[in-house]
Design a protein around this motif. Structure first.
Motif, PDB file in Angstrom:
ATOM      1  N   GLU A  61       4.112   0.795  -9.566  1.00 19.46           N
ATOM      2  CA  GLU A  61       3.378   0.125 -10.640  1.00 19.46           C
ATOM      3  C   GLU A  61       4.283  -0.427 -11.735  1.00 19.46           C
ATOM      4  OE1 GLU A  61       0.236  -0.925 -10.850  1.00 19.46           O
ATOM      5  OE2 GLU A  61       0.040  -0.181  -8.799  1.00 19.46           O
ATOM      6  N   GLN A  62       5.406   0.221 -11.988  1.00 19.10           N
ATOM      7  CA  GLN A  62       6.294  -0.252 -13.056  1.00 19.10           C
ATOM      8  C   GLN A  62       7.168  -1.426 -12.615  1.00 19.10           C
ATOM      9  OE1 GLN A  62       8.351   3.063 -14.931  1.00 19.10           O
ATOM     10  NE2 GLN A  62       6.829   2.814 -16.535  1.00 19.10           N
ATOM     11  N   VAL A  63       7.726  -1.358 -11.424  1.00 25.20           N
ATOM     12  CA  VAL A  63       8.641  -2.416 -10.973  1.00 25.20           C
ATOM     13  C   VAL A  63       8.034  -3.287  -9.881  1.00 25.20           C
ATOM     14  CG1 VAL A  63      10.730  -1.176 -11.685  1.00 25.20           C
ATOM     15  CG2 VAL A  63       9.854  -0.888  -9.346  1.00 25.20           C
ATOM     16  N   LYS A  64       6.760  -3.073  -9.606  1.00 17.11           N
ATOM     17  CA  LYS A  64       6.007  -3.850  -8.596  1.00 17.11           C
ATOM     18  C   LYS A  64       6.714  -3.789  -7.235  1.00 17.11           C
ATOM     19  CE  LYS A  64       3.052  -4.933 -11.751  1.00 17.11           C
ATOM     20  NZ  LYS A  64       1.990  -4.013 -11.909  1.00 17.11           N
TER      21      LYS A  64
ATOM     22  N   GLU B 107       0.827  -1.215   0.000  1.00 14.09           N
ATOM     23  CA  GLU B 107       0.000   0.000   0.000  1.00 14.09           C
ATOM     24  C   GLU B 107       0.857   1.259   0.000  1.00 14.09           C
ATOM     25  OE1 GLU B 107      -2.471  -0.572   3.447  1.00 14.09           O
ATOM     26  OE2 GLU B 107      -3.897  -1.820   2.358  1.00 14.09           O
ATOM     27  N   ASN B 108       2.025   1.198   0.637  1.00 15.84           N
ATOM     28  CA  ASN B 108       2.863   2.383   0.797  1.00 15.84           C
ATOM     29  C   ASN B 108       4.099   2.443  -0.091  1.00 15.84           C
ATOM     30  OD1 ASN B 108       1.776   4.014   3.259  1.00 15.84           O
ATOM     31  ND2 ASN B 108       1.526   1.860   3.785  1.00 15.84           N
TER      32      ASN B 108
END
Length: 134
Positions: free
Chosen positions: A110-113, A105-106
């Protein structure tokens, strides 16, 4: 070092989970001598043991510490206990959490998970191993 490999995307092509990335990379970097069956032990620890609990990057790191600093079993000395307590304390201090759900959550990108979450555990693990090897 483990952190450098993970930072460079280690294990992503193979779809390794967070615990596997730490254990597999450590096996290569620190020549742990773990065979394929031993490496499979990390499979169920990804995603906070598949429940969002304790982050797999931490549980994978604990596996590495046990492999490197325990001769026979965990009760032979307080060393492994102290190393694990340090690992968890430092990780929580730097990341704010040790459980998978709030970490994602913190800190999820999004690109490298979860890569940055795993890298932080690997940096602390590398640091502990380097110090203890001296």
């Amino acid at each position: 070092m483990i952190a450098d490999r993970i930072r460079d995307g280690y294990g992503e092509e193979e779809k390794l989970n967070c615990a596997e990335k730490i254990l597999y990379a450590s096996n290569e970097v620190y020549n742990l001598g773990l065979d394929k069956n031993a490496l499979k032990l990390a499979a169920g620890f990804g995603g906070g043991m598949c429940t969002g609990d304790l982050c797999g990057a931490i549980t994978g790191s604990i596996m590495v510490l046990g492999t490197m600093f325990v001769k026979n079993n965990g009760h032979e000395s307080d060393k492994i206990k102290k190393l694990i307590q340090e690992l968890i304390s430092r990780y929580k201090e730097e990341m704010g959490y040790i459980d998978c759900i709030p970490l994602k959550e913190n800190h999820l990108d999004e690109q490298v998970k979860c890569r940055n979450i795993i890298v932080k555990a690997a940096e602390i693990l590398d640091d502990i191993i380097e110090r203890e090897a001296k």
